[in-house]
Motif scaffolding. Structure first.
Motif, PDB file in Angstrom:
ATOM      1  N   ASN A  97      30.447  88.839  12.843  1.00  0.00           N
ATOM      2  CA  ASN A  97      30.139  89.408  14.158  1.00  0.00           C
ATOM      3  C   ASN A  97      29.269  88.380  14.872  1.00  0.00           C
ATOM      4  N   TRP A  98      29.897  87.573  15.737  1.00  0.00           N
ATOM      5  CA  TRP A  98      29.215  86.411  16.301  1.00  0.00           C
ATOM      6  C   TRP A  98      28.075  86.794  17.247  1.00  0.00           C
ATOM      7  N   GLU A  99      28.241  87.857  18.000  1.00  0.00           N
ATOM      8  CA  GLU A  99      27.183  88.260  18.929  1.00  0.00           C
ATOM      9  C   GLU A  99      25.891  88.573  18.169  1.00  0.00           C
ATOM     10  N   ARG A 100      26.018  89.314  17.065  1.00  0.00           N
ATOM     11  CA  ARG A 100      24.845  89.652  16.245  1.00  0.00           C
ATOM     12  C   ARG A 100      24.273  88.392  15.599  1.00  0.00           C
ATOM     13  N   ARG A 101      25.158  87.563  15.025  1.00  0.00           N
ATOM     14  CA  ARG A 101      24.707  86.340  14.347  1.00  0.00           C
ATOM     15  C   ARG A 101      23.956  85.428  15.301  1.00  0.00           C
ATOM     16  N   PHE A 102      24.552  85.142  16.483  1.00  0.00           N
ATOM     17  CA  PHE A 102      23.925  84.197  17.406  1.00  0.00           C
ATOM     18  C   PHE A 102      22.589  84.744  17.915  1.00  0.00           C
ATOM     19  N   ASP A 103      22.517  86.059  18.097  1.00  0.00           N
ATOM     20  CA  ASP A 103      21.250  86.679  18.489  1.00  0.00           C
ATOM     21  C   ASP A 103      20.185  86.415  17.432  1.00  0.00           C
ATOM     22  N   HIS A 104      20.543  86.595  16.168  1.00  0.00           N
ATOM     23  CA  HIS A 104      19.588  86.346  15.084  1.00  0.00           C
ATOM     24  C   HIS A 104      19.184  84.874  15.032  1.00  0.00           C
ATOM     25  N   MET A 105      20.136  83.990  15.267  1.00  0.00           N
ATOM     26  CA  MET A 105      19.826  82.556  15.289  1.00  0.00           C
ATOM     27  C   MET A 105      18.820  82.240  16.383  1.00  0.00           C
ATOM     28  N   GLN A 106      19.033  82.809  17.559  1.00  0.00           N
ATOM     29  CA  GLN A 106      18.131  82.542  18.678  1.00  0.00           C
ATOM     30  C   GLN A 106      16.727  83.090  18.411  1.00  0.00           C
ATOM     31  N   GLN A 107      16.653  84.317  17.894  1.00  0.00           N
ATOM     32  CA  GLN A 107      15.332  84.906  17.638  1.00  0.00           C
ATOM     33  C   GLN A 107      14.604  84.152  16.526  1.00  0.00           C
ATOM     34  N   HIS A 108      15.344  83.767  15.474  1.00  0.00           N
ATOM     35  CA  HIS A 108      14.712  83.114  14.326  1.00  0.00           C
ATOM     36  C   HIS A 108      14.219  81.709  14.689  1.00  0.00           C
ATOM     37  N   SER A 109      15.061  80.942  15.362  1.00  0.00           N
ATOM     38  CA  SER A 109      14.622  79.604  15.777  1.00  0.00           C
ATOM     39  C   SER A 109      13.501  79.714  16.813  1.00  0.00           C
ATOM     40  N   GLY A 110      13.572  80.738  17.663  1.00  0.00           N
ATOM     41  CA  GLY A 110      12.502  80.972  18.626  1.00  0.00           C
ATOM     42  C   GLY A 110      11.189  81.258  17.932  1.00  0.00           C
TER      43      GLY A 110
END
Length: 406
Positions: A97-110
């Motif tokens: 589920n790319w929308e969920r994954r990319f959201d997690h990537m953005q929050q984690h790197s942030g």
């Protein structure tokens, strides 16, 4: 081992093989209720579905069109919980589920970026963090954070985002001098991942991250809250969450314009005026209800055919309204039954009269109204879960043998 999702965080589809599939149960929360689901634990040769860890939730996705409900890590392996069995040895396509994954990537790197700059700029260490569904929170080891520091931190992180700073992953052996083994889970296996934000930060992490800070788009600091043990919680949004927040805020603003008939800049003043008007109306309404209660009681007392039973139901009112009526009526000679609230919904009730009669009938009234309450000194009152049987209660009170003794 490092999973494929950790080697290439941007991979959306992947072909692999089912290694094992065993019946299993999963304690899962659905709409706020905890349920035990029956299904299967599936191990794959490799996976692009991230198992929860490092403060990051697990990925959602599909294995051969079978939805993956949960992904957890057990030592070097990822365990995928699914509702339907998969054949061992079967070659399957895995989709994330790319929308969920990319959201997690953005929050984690942030979070990594904020943690690094909060430490560099102000000496605020991060003690924990939470990647929430709506917002993310970093716990900083400081009792307070000044508005100027908050603004400075937001400006600094967004400057780094605009600078297109690369984010790379290094895989190091556990005995490498650069590795700080403290904090690793006991069942850790394989190489250590180091997330390196070029020139800013290098930290151990198992999570999925963007490859360049520009992919964060923007970071918005929503503010701070008092944390536990003299710490401060920093609340932030990164990437697409900022866009969704802006869209939701704008929709709310347009709705407020329509309701208040004023521009956004006047909303606070308009709401303040409305609140003051409502308080004044409530005060006036209470005064009228008190006056009405006195008049209702006096009308009954002045009625030559009043009898020894008085009953009243009113949609508007409160305990004070009912007690004023009871106070104005001679309850030594009259049994009083009062209710306020929706006709067949929840409400309040009061039974007042001779002490012996009220003590005996009160519990029966409570049971019939499916409520909670207590009584003493000739008063029995409480909350009713349903006033649907109010008419039956009236009949009961009028026909009860002990009511004749009033």
């Amino acid at each position: 081992m490092a999973f494929q999702c950790q080697r290439d965080c941007y991979m959306k589809e992947f072909v692999t093989t089912v290694v094992s599939c065993c019946p299993a149960e999963l304690k899962h929360e659905v709409n706020g209720k905890k349920e035990t689901l029956k299904g299967f634990n599936v191990k794959l040769q490799d996976t692009i579905l991230f198992p929860e860890g490092g403060g990051q939730p697990d990925d959602h996705g599909l294995i051969a069109d079978v939805p993956v409900i949960r992904v957890t890590r057990q030592g070097p392996e990822a365990i995928h919980f699914v509702a339907s069995p998969l054949a061992v040895g079967q070659e399957v396509q895995v989709k994330v589920n790319w929308e969920r994954r990319f959201d997690h990537m953005q929050q984690h790197s942030g979070q990594h970026l904020l943690t690094a700059l909060a430490d560099t700029m102000f000496g605020f260490k991060t003690t924990s963090w939470d990647l929430g569904r709506q917002r993310s929170v970093i716990e900083l080891d400081t009792p307070c954070m000044k508005p100027a520091q908050l603004q400075g931190l937001e400006e600094a992180v967004n400057e780094k985002i605009r600078a297109h700073v690369p984010v790379t992953v290094q895989l190091l052996s556990i005995d490498d001098p650069a590795v700080r083994s403290r904090g690793l889970p006991e069942d850790h296996a394989g190489p250590i991942r180091i997330i390196d934000i070029e020139g800013i930060d290098a930290n151990m992490c198992c999570g999925t991250h963007v490859s360049n800070l520009s992919h964060l788009q923007v970071i918005k600091l929503l503010g701070i809250e008092k944390g536990k043990k003299n710490k401060t919680n920093l609340i932030f949004l990164a990437g697409n969450r900022v866009l969704k927040y802006a869209e939701k805020s704008y929709s709310t603003e347009r709705a407020m314009v329509s309701i208040l008939k004023t521009g956004p800049d006047e909303h606070v003043e308009a709401v303040d005026k409305l609140q003051k008007s409502v308080k004044l109306l409530q005060k006036t309404n209470l005064s009228l209800l008190r006056d009405m209660a006195v008049l209702i009681a006096k009308n009954f007392e002045n009625n030559p055919q009043k009898g020894n039973f008085f009953s009243l139901h009113k949609k508007e009112g409160d305990n004070e309204f009912m007690n004023i009526i009871a106070n104005e009526i001679n309850t030594e000679e009259t049994l009083v039954f009062l209710t306020v609230g929706e006709d067949k919904g929840p409400g309040l009730f009061l039974l007042a009269g001779p002490s012996r009669s009220v003590a005996e009938m009160g519990p029966w009234v409570l049971k019939m109204l499916k409520g909670k309450g207590a009584g003493k000194n000739g008063r029995f009152q409480g909350k009713a879960n349903s006033l649907a049987q109010r008419a039956e209660v009236e009949v009961f009170l009028q026909q009860a043998p002990w009511s004749i003794e009033i």
